[in-house]
Design an enzyme around this catalytic site. Structure first.
Site, PDB file in Angstrom:
ATOM      1  N   ASN A   9       0.858  -1.198   0.000  1.00 14.83           N
ATOM      2  CA  ASN A   9       0.000   0.000   0.000  1.00 14.83           C
ATOM      3  C   ASN A   9       0.895   1.250   0.000  1.00 14.83           C
ATOM      4  O   ASN A   9       1.694   1.456   0.917  1.00 14.83           O
ATOM      5  CB  ASN A   9      -0.895  -0.049   1.247  1.00 14.83           C
ATOM      6  N   ASP A  11      -0.117   4.478  -0.098  1.00 15.70           N
ATOM      7  CA  ASP A  11      -0.822   5.708   0.296  1.00 15.70           C
ATOM      8  C   ASP A  11       0.103   6.738   0.938  1.00 15.70           C
ATOM      9  O   ASP A  11      -0.014   7.943   0.692  1.00 15.70           O
ATOM     10  CB  ASP A  11      -1.905   5.401   1.344  1.00 15.70           C
ATOM     11  N   HIS A  12       1.002   6.247   1.807  1.00 16.92           N
ATOM     12  CA  HIS A  12       1.728   7.213   2.629  1.00 16.92           C
ATOM     13  C   HIS A  12       2.914   7.852   1.918  1.00 16.92           C
ATOM     14  O   HIS A  12       3.496   8.800   2.429  1.00 16.92           O
ATOM     15  CB  HIS A  12       2.081   6.599   3.980  1.00 16.92           C
ATOM     16  N   ARG A  20       3.624  18.932   1.373  1.00 17.47           N
ATOM     17  CA  ARG A  20       4.129  20.154   0.753  1.00 17.47           C
ATOM     18  C   ARG A  20       3.368  20.558  -0.500  1.00 17.47           C
ATOM     19  O   ARG A  20       3.716  21.532  -1.163  1.00 17.47           O
ATOM     20  CB  ARG A  20       5.612  19.978   0.408  1.00 17.47           C
ATOM     21  N   HIS A  45      -5.573   3.551  -1.562  1.00 18.08           N
ATOM     22  CA  HIS A  45      -6.894   3.895  -1.040  1.00 18.08           C
ATOM     23  C   HIS A  45      -7.229   5.315  -1.482  1.00 18.08           C
ATOM     24  O   HIS A  45      -6.575   6.273  -1.065  1.00 18.08           O
ATOM     25  CB  HIS A  45      -6.848   3.793   0.502  1.00 18.08           C
ATOM     26  N   ARG A  47      -9.340   8.044  -0.805  1.00 17.85           N
ATOM     27  CA  ARG A  47     -10.267   8.441   0.258  1.00 17.85           C
ATOM     28  C   ARG A  47     -11.168   9.572  -0.213  1.00 17.85           C
ATOM     29  O   ARG A  47     -10.791  10.358  -1.080  1.00 17.85           O
ATOM     30  CB  ARG A  47      -9.488   8.871   1.505  1.00 17.85           C
ATOM     31  N   ARG A  51      -6.946  12.706   1.086  1.00 14.84           N
ATOM     32  CA  ARG A  51      -5.852  13.162   1.958  1.00 14.84           C
ATOM     33  C   ARG A  51      -4.492  12.619   1.517  1.00 14.84           C
ATOM     34  O   ARG A  51      -3.472  13.190   1.836  1.00 14.84           O
ATOM     35  CB  ARG A  51      -6.111  12.772   3.413  1.00 14.84           C
ATOM     36  N   GLU A  72      -8.553   0.424  -2.872  1.00 13.00           N
ATOM     37  CA  GLU A  72      -9.379   0.426  -1.661  1.00 13.00           C
ATOM     38  C   GLU A  72     -10.365   1.579  -1.771  1.00 13.00           C
ATOM     39  O   GLU A  72      -9.975   2.719  -2.081  1.00 13.00           O
ATOM     40  CB  GLU A  72      -8.508   0.603  -0.427  1.00 13.00           C
ATOM     41  N   THR A 102      -7.233   6.204  10.150  1.00 10.68           N
ATOM     42  CA  THR A 102      -7.036   5.155   9.163  1.00 10.68           C
ATOM     43  C   THR A 102      -8.308   4.326   9.158  1.00 10.68           C
ATOM     44  O   THR A 102      -9.289   4.687   9.810  1.00 10.68           O
ATOM     45  CB  THR A 102      -5.802   4.301   9.501  1.00 10.68           C
ATOM     46  N   THR A 103      -8.313   3.235   8.403  1.00 12.94           N
ATOM     47  CA  THR A 103      -9.510   2.396   8.366  1.00 12.94           C
ATOM     48  C   THR A 103      -9.592   1.650   9.681  1.00 12.94           C
ATOM     49  O   THR A 103      -8.842   0.709   9.913  1.00 12.94           O
ATOM     50  CB  THR A 103      -9.415   1.420   7.182  1.00 12.94           C
ATOM     51  N   GLU A 153     -10.905  -9.704   2.909  1.00 10.29           N
ATOM     52  CA  GLU A 153      -9.640  -9.340   3.550  1.00 10.29           C
ATOM     53  C   GLU A 153      -9.937  -9.185   5.035  1.00 10.29           C
ATOM     54  O   GLU A 153     -10.769  -8.370   5.436  1.00 10.29           O
ATOM     55  CB  GLU A 153      -9.085  -8.037   2.968  1.00 10.29           C
ATOM     56  N   HIS A 192      -3.577  -4.848   7.641  1.00 12.39           N
ATOM     57  CA  HIS A 192      -3.711  -3.666   8.497  1.00 12.39           C
ATOM     58  C   HIS A 192      -2.805  -3.795   9.720  1.00 12.39           C
ATOM     59  O   HIS A 192      -2.939  -4.713  10.513  1.00 12.39           O
ATOM     60  CB  HIS A 192      -5.145  -3.387   8.970  1.00 12.39           C
ATOM     61  N   GLY A 193      -1.861  -2.867   9.785  1.00 15.39           N
ATOM     62  CA  GLY A 193      -0.987  -2.777  10.957  1.00 15.39           C
ATOM     63  C   GLY A 193       0.183  -3.742  10.962  1.00 15.39           C
ATOM     64  O   GLY A 193       0.970  -3.734  11.918  1.00 15.39           O
ATOM     65  N   GLY A 214       1.197  -1.536   4.297  1.00 16.29           N
ATOM     66  CA  GLY A 214       1.563  -0.205   3.842  1.00 16.29           C
ATOM     67  C   GLY A 214       2.367   0.604   4.833  1.00 16.29           C
ATOM     68  O   GLY A 214       3.574   0.815   4.663  1.00 16.29           O
TER      69      GLY A 214
HETATM   70  N1  PXP Z   1      -5.779  -3.450   3.993  1.00 18.31           N
HETATM   71  C1  PXP Z   1      -6.762  -2.518   4.047  1.00 18.31           C
HETATM   72  C2  PXP Z   1      -8.123  -2.893   3.617  1.00 18.31           C
HETATM   73  C3  PXP Z   1      -6.485  -1.205   4.492  1.00 18.31           C
HETATM   74  O1  PXP Z   1      -7.463  -0.292   4.554  1.00 18.31           O
HETATM   75  C4  PXP Z   1      -5.160  -0.875   4.831  1.00 18.31           C
HETATM   76  C5  PXP Z   1      -4.828   0.528   5.247  1.00 18.31           C
HETATM   77  O2  PXP Z   1      -5.088   1.397   4.227  1.00 18.31           O
HETATM   78  C6  PXP Z   1      -4.179  -1.873   4.737  1.00 18.31           C
HETATM   79  C7  PXP Z   1      -4.521  -3.156   4.341  1.00 18.31           C
HETATM   80  C8  PXP Z   1      -2.743  -1.594   5.070  1.00 18.31           C
HETATM   81  O3  PXP Z   1      -2.644  -1.262   6.403  1.00 18.31           O
HETATM   82  P1  PXP Z   1      -1.263  -0.676   6.952  1.00 18.31           P
HETATM   83  O4  PXP Z   1      -1.021   0.600   6.235  1.00 18.31           O
HETATM   84  O5  PXP Z   1      -1.525  -0.507   8.410  1.00 18.31           O
HETATM   85  O6  PXP Z   1      -0.207  -1.705   6.649  1.00 18.31           O
END
Ligand code: PXP
Length: 242
Positions: A9, A11-12, A20, A45, A47, A51, A72, A102-103, A153, A192-193, A214
């Protein structure tokens, strides 16, 4: 044995870029590195408040990246229209509240059956593989199955956020849910996490086909680089499967 796929992922990367308001660091460049590091997919994702990932990012990721894209998305009309237009390889339907960091939990597939059913159907008909991001329990898995989603998932956030006996209990619930979902013919993903210290017990669950990771990887990339972080995660996943 089934190869466990790794979706990264990104996103970050966009979170840092947006701090910036410019173009650096570019999520597309990150996606190319993710591919070079041997990951199996890109997850992003989009959103509601944009963001991190932007509409233009999704456009570029679908056009310029060879790895499958897992979008996502919340089950809203706006996101559905975007997903139908871009036709990503996969879409993971997540709950989304505007204020959350976050989710924060899985989608209530059982409670929102009527809202989700047309979204799952429309995406599937359009050639996108749908997954539902749910908590690890039978009620949610039954609802996902009844909705016709081919993939679930399972949310690993509570497992990652706890320790000791509580973590062991969450792991047991995940194992049980994975076995149950697989017995119904669902493809099982998890995420997630997850980080280096939490990934192995999840990766060791044999019926899981894909992990999406991610935040930890992008954070670790600051210190060791994205390719090294992904390769290390990949090695831990492979070791867990031996
Ligand atoms: N899976 C889903 C469905 C998520 O929403 C996220 C976070 O966007 C992740 C996996 C990845 O989570 P993390 O960024 O905590 O690894």
């Amino acid at each position: 044995m089934n190869r466990l796929r790794l979706g990264v992922n990104i996103d970050h990367v966009a979170t840092i870029r947006n701090a910036r308001g410019g173009t650096h660091p570019d999520p597309l460049r990150a996606a190319k590195l993710v591919a070079a590091a041997g990951a199996d997919g890109i997850t992003a994702h989009l959103r509601e408040d944009r963001r991190h990932i932007s509409d233009a990012d999704i456009d570029r990721l679908t056009r310029e990246i060879d790895l499958p894209l897992n979008l996502e998305m919340a089950a809203t009309e706006e996101m559905l229209a975007i997903a139908l237009r871009h036709r990503p390889h996969a879409a993971c339907i997540v709950p989304e509240k505007r204020e959350e960091r976050t989710t924060e939990g899985g989608i209530d597939a059982a409670g929102q059956f009527d809202k989700l059913a047309p979204v799952v159907r429309a995406l599937g008909k359009n050639g996108t593989r749908v997954s539902l991001f749910i908590e690890a329990n039978r009620q949610q898995i039954d609802a996902a199955k009844a909705l016709g989603a081919p993939v679930v998932e399972l949310h690993t956030g509570a497992y990652c956020d706890t320790e000791g006996a509580a973590r062991a209990a969450h792991l047991e619930a995940l194992r049980e849910a994975v076995a149950y979902g697989a017995s119904l013919g669902l493809e099982i993903h998890a995420g997630h996490g997850l980080g280096y210290d939490t990934v192995k017990p999840i990766a060791a669950i044999p019926q899981i086909r894909e992990l999406n990771i991610g935040h930890f990887l992008i954070g670790e990339a600051i210190f060791v680089g994205l390719e090294t972080a992904i390769r290390h995660m990949r090695n831990l996943m492979d070791e867990a499967r031996l």
